[in-house]
Motif scaffolding. Structure first.
Motif, PDB file in Angstrom:
ATOM      1  N   HIS A 118       0.902  -1.161   0.136  1.00  0.00           N
ATOM      2  CA  HIS A 118      -0.194  -0.019  -0.025  1.00  0.00           C
ATOM      3  C   HIS A 118       0.785   1.166  -0.019  1.00  0.00           C
ATOM      4  N   THR A 178     -15.192   2.805   3.057  1.00  0.00           N
ATOM      5  CA  THR A 178     -14.659   1.589   3.488  1.00  0.00           C
ATOM      6  C   THR A 178     -16.035   0.577   4.335  1.00  0.00           C
ATOM      7  N   GLU A 194      -7.470  -4.911  11.084  1.00  0.00           N
ATOM      8  CA  GLU A 194      -6.946  -5.095  10.011  1.00  0.00           C
ATOM      9  C   GLU A 194      -5.479  -5.587   9.961  1.00  0.00           C
ATOM     10  N   THR A 247      -9.461  -9.569   2.098  1.00  0.00           N
ATOM     11  CA  THR A 247      -9.882  -8.252   2.049  1.00  0.00           C
ATOM     12  C   THR A 247      -9.663  -7.700   0.731  1.00  0.00           C
ATOM     13  N   ALA A 271      -9.371  -3.557  -0.892  1.00  0.00           N
ATOM     14  CA  ALA A 271      -8.327  -2.617  -0.764  1.00  0.00           C
ATOM     15  C   ALA A 271      -7.205  -2.315  -1.688  1.00  0.00           C
ATOM     16  N   GLY A 322      -9.183   1.966   0.815  1.00  0.00           N
ATOM     17  CA  GLY A 322     -10.036   0.978   1.320  1.00  0.00           C
ATOM     18  C   GLY A 322     -11.352   1.101   0.756  1.00  0.00           C
ATOM     19  N   CYS A 350     -13.100  -3.415   3.382  1.00  0.00           N
ATOM     20  CA  CYS A 350     -11.614  -3.916   3.276  1.00  0.00           C
ATOM     21  C   CYS A 350     -10.584  -2.622   3.471  1.00  0.00           C
ATOM     22  N   LEU A 351      -9.605  -2.603   4.491  1.00  0.00           N
ATOM     23  CA  LEU A 351      -8.827  -1.585   4.661  1.00  0.00           C
ATOM     24  C   LEU A 351      -7.441  -2.047   4.031  1.00  0.00           C
ATOM     25  N   ASN A 357      -5.286  -5.058   2.160  1.00  0.00           N
ATOM     26  CA  ASN A 357      -5.561  -6.238   1.293  1.00  0.00           C
ATOM     27  C   ASN A 357      -4.402  -7.188   1.632  1.00  0.00           C
TER      28      ASN A 357
END
Length: 300
Positions: free
Chosen positions: A58, A79, A91, A118, A121, A126, A130-131, A133
């Motif tokens: 990310h 989200t 998460e 998730t 993301a 997100g 899902c925030l 992945n």
């Protein structure tokens, strides 16, 4: 031994009436122990990993905003969850659980996570509950630590793994395979390496035929040495968001097909749960529980 990532933090409390069935993360391990599919020895509490594995997947700016609870109201709304430090910790623990379950899979053939999957993301945001992945972070962890050379992500949640597809657009070492509802969320689809779109109301026979044809072709042409499996149960006919008509028996056949192929081809597989939104929580739990039963039957 089957090793399953779980922590009480997975069952993060949500406002009354929230549509996400967070209670399943407490009820599922209880069901597995009640029926004898798992004992306490099968479960492990995820140990936190270094933050660099998050920003390896990310964008650092996104992680900083998430970590410091600085997302905008619009970003939070996308989200689907009220933002809090406890949610962010959840998460992070889920992501760590998927990494460690994947490491267990190298030793035992399979590792599992009570949460995870998730796939909505993205690198910089997100969406859709899902925030972070966990699938993408785990794939990158395996590749960078030379625990795998080619990772196949099999995403059979009814919703496209759009975040995962975006993250790996230009990563030939990762193949993203998503089978999802054509007319379902997200309305704007990203481009996976292979997208198989499903018509509303699709039943067992056609669904399983498509999976059999496409999965075998991917395994033959991509030849992965690791599989990450998102086993969402929102394809069930009982699901209020799924729009498909797959039976519980069809779901079991789906999971059996994936796990059996991994075992037969001796490819380690990490399985995480993904979505499920049937009105009756028992249908969600039964859908998820059967993949653990299959894991025990096939691998141990």
């Amino acid at each position: 031994m089957l090793k399953i990532a779980w922590s009480p933090i997975f069952a993060h409390p949500l406002p009354l009436g929230h549509r996400f069935p967070m209670e399943k993360y407490q009820l599922l391990p209880e069901q597995l122990m009640y029926e004898g599919t798992a004992t306490e020895a099968n479960f492990f509490a995820p140990e936190l990993v270094e933050e660099r594995w998050i920003v390896n997947t990310h964008e650092s700016e996104y992680w900083e905003k998430l970590r410091t609870l600085s997302l905008s109201k619009s970003e939070i709304r996308k989200t689907g969850f009220p933002l809090s430090s406890e949610l962010v910790s959840r998460e992070v623990h889920i992501m760590a659980g998927s990494i460690q379950a994947a490491i267990y899979a190298i030793d035992y053939g399979i590792g599992m996570n009570i949460a995870g999957g998730t796939h909505h993301a993205f690198t910089n945001r997100g969406e859709g509950f899902c925030l972070l992945n966990d699938l993408a972070i785990t794939a990158n962890y395996l590749l960078e630590n030379k625990l795998a050379k080619k990772v196949l992500i099999i995403d059979l949640d009814v919703h496209q793994g759009n975040g995962t597809a975006e993250i790996f657009q230009e990563t030939p070492e990762v193949f993203t395979f998503s089978m999802h509802g054509k007319a379902n969320y997200p309305m704007h689809k990203e481009k996976s390496d292979l997208d198989v779109e499903l018509d509303d109301g699709m039943k067992d026979f056609e669904y399983l035929k498509l999976l059999d044809e496409n999965l075998n072709q991917v395994l033959k042409t991509f030849t992965p040495d690791f599989i990450l499996y998102q086993s969402g149960v929102d394809i069930l006919e009982t699901d209020k968001l799924g729009r498909l008509s797959v039976s519980i028996q069809g779901l079991r056949t789906r999971d059996n097909m994936v796990l059996d192929l991994a075992k037969e081809m001796q490819i380690p597989i990490m399985c995480c749960m993904g979505g499920g939104y049937s009105p009756q929580i028992k249908d969600i739990i039964e859908g998820h529980a059967q993949v653990y039963r299959l894991a025990q039957d096939i691998f141990f």
